[in-house]
Motif scaffolding. Structure first.
Motif, short mmCIF file in Angstrom:
data_model
loop_
_atom_site.label_atom_id
_atom_site.label_comp_id
_atom_site.label_asym_id
_atom_site.label_seq_id
_atom_site.Cartn_x
_atom_site.Cartn_y
_atom_site.Cartn_z
N TYR A 35 66.45 -32.92 36.24
CA TYR A 35 65.48 -33.10 37.32
C TYR A 35 65.41 -31.81 38.13
O TYR A 35 66.36 -31.04 38.19
CB TYR A 35 65.92 -34.21 38.28
N GLN A 37 64.49 -30.73 42.22
CA GLN A 37 64.30 -31.29 43.56
C GLN A 37 63.59 -30.28 44.43
O GLN A 37 64.06 -29.15 44.60
CB GLN A 37 65.65 -31.65 44.20
N HIS A 41 58.83 -33.77 47.47
CA HIS A 41 58.56 -34.33 46.13
C HIS A 41 59.71 -35.18 45.61
O HIS A 41 59.60 -35.76 44.53
CB HIS A 41 58.31 -33.20 45.12
N GLY A 42 60.78 -35.26 46.33
CA GLY A 42 61.93 -35.98 45.80
C GLY A 42 62.45 -35.28 44.56
O GLY A 42 62.46 -34.05 44.48
N LEU A 43 62.88 -36.05 43.61
CA LEU A 43 63.33 -35.50 42.33
C LEU A 43 62.29 -35.84 41.27
O LEU A 43 61.80 -36.97 41.22
CB LEU A 43 64.68 -36.09 41.91
N PHE B 90 66.99 -41.38 49.14
CA PHE B 90 65.96 -41.49 48.09
C PHE B 90 65.96 -42.88 47.50
O PHE B 90 67.01 -43.41 47.11
CB PHE B 90 66.23 -40.49 46.96
N PHE B 103 61.37 -41.23 41.50
CA PHE B 103 61.88 -41.13 42.85
C PHE B 103 60.76 -41.13 43.88
O PHE B 103 59.66 -40.63 43.63
CB PHE B 103 62.69 -39.85 43.02
N GLY B 104 61.09 -41.65 45.05
CA GLY B 104 60.24 -41.44 46.20
C GLY B 104 60.46 -40.04 46.75
O GLY B 104 61.31 -39.29 46.28
N GLN B 105 59.68 -39.71 47.77
CA GLN B 105 59.71 -38.35 48.31
C GLN B 105 60.96 -38.07 49.13
O GLN B 105 61.28 -36.90 49.41
CB GLN B 105 58.48 -38.11 49.21
N GLY B 106 61.66 -39.10 49.49
CA GLY B 106 62.86 -38.92 50.29
C GLY B 106 62.61 -39.09 51.77
O GLY B 106 61.51 -38.82 52.27
#
Lengths: 114, 113
Positions: A35, A37, A41-43, B90, B103-106
């Motif tokens: 992944y 990061q 955008h998160g992962l 997350f 995943f979400g954006q956090g």
């Protein structure tokens, strides 16, 4: 840490150079993932592997290739690094099967492409 | 397409305040849902997970999350936060048989002492 190591942990490189990141696991898990990061955008999944020499693309695979010649190692290669590939890269493994399957992450590699 | 959305991007709380972080997902099938936490400079650690059964799941460090199928939500809660909970959180959805996570954006949580 589920027996996952990543190397290098930090790298600075120049645009156009090839870069290889290594993920190593000690527990012979079948599935491995790469992944990236990025803020906001998160992962996002780059590539994943479901066995030796078995790999597939993820959401953001352009500009990346992977190889898995041994169960324990999963390599991510940036053929010609670009500034947009500056990111933190995480490797993950899947532990368990079916309903109980859970991903665990390595410590990450921070890559800066100048 | 499958997706995960975390509406709160940055949350600031004082110690002892209650926490709820939102997570909504888009997926029509059976879901496996996760919350991960990333402390400053560290890798992601699993907080809790939902696969089936009791929709209220408890995780480490006093966190819990409730799966509400009708709302496509999996919100994270903690009754009383501590300064050490400062981190990025997350939410993630497991997709299909490959185990791939979306995943979400956090959400960045800052807890003031």
């Amino acid at each position: 840490d589920a027996g996952i190591t990543q190397s290098p942990r930090h790298k600075v490189t120049e645009t156009g150079t090839p870069v290889t990141l290594r993920c190593h696991q000690t527990e012979n898990h079948r599935y491995m993932y790469w992944y990236r990061q990025d803020p906001g955008h998160g992962l996002r999944l780059i590539h994943y592997s479901y066995g030796v020499k078995d790999t597939d693309k993820g959401e953001v695979s352009d500009g990346y290739s992977v190889s898995r010649s041994k169960t324990e190692d999963f390599l991510l290669t940036l053929e010609s690094a670009t500034s947009s590939q500056t990111s933190v890269y995480f490797c993950a493994i899947s532990v368990g099967q079916g309903v109980g399957e859970t991903q665990y992450f390595g410590p990450g590699t921070r890559l800066l492409v100048l | 397409a499958q997706s995960v959305s975390q509406h709160n991007h940055h949350v600031i709380l004082s110690e002892a305040a209650s926490l709820e972080l939102g997570c909504n997902y888009s997926y029509g099938g059976t879901v496996n849902l996760f919350w991960y936490v990333q402390y400053p400079g560290q890798h992601l650690q699993l907080l809790l997970k939902y696969f089936s059964g009791d929709p209220l799941v408890k995780g480490i460090k006093g966190f819990e999350a409730e799966f509400i199928k009708s709302k496509f939500s999996f919100n994270l809660r903690k009754p009383s936060v501590q300064w050490s909970d400062t981190a990025e959180y997350f939410c993630a959805l497991r997709s299909g048989n490959t185990g791939k996570l979306i995943f979400g954006q956090g959400t960045t949580l800052q807890v003031k002492p």
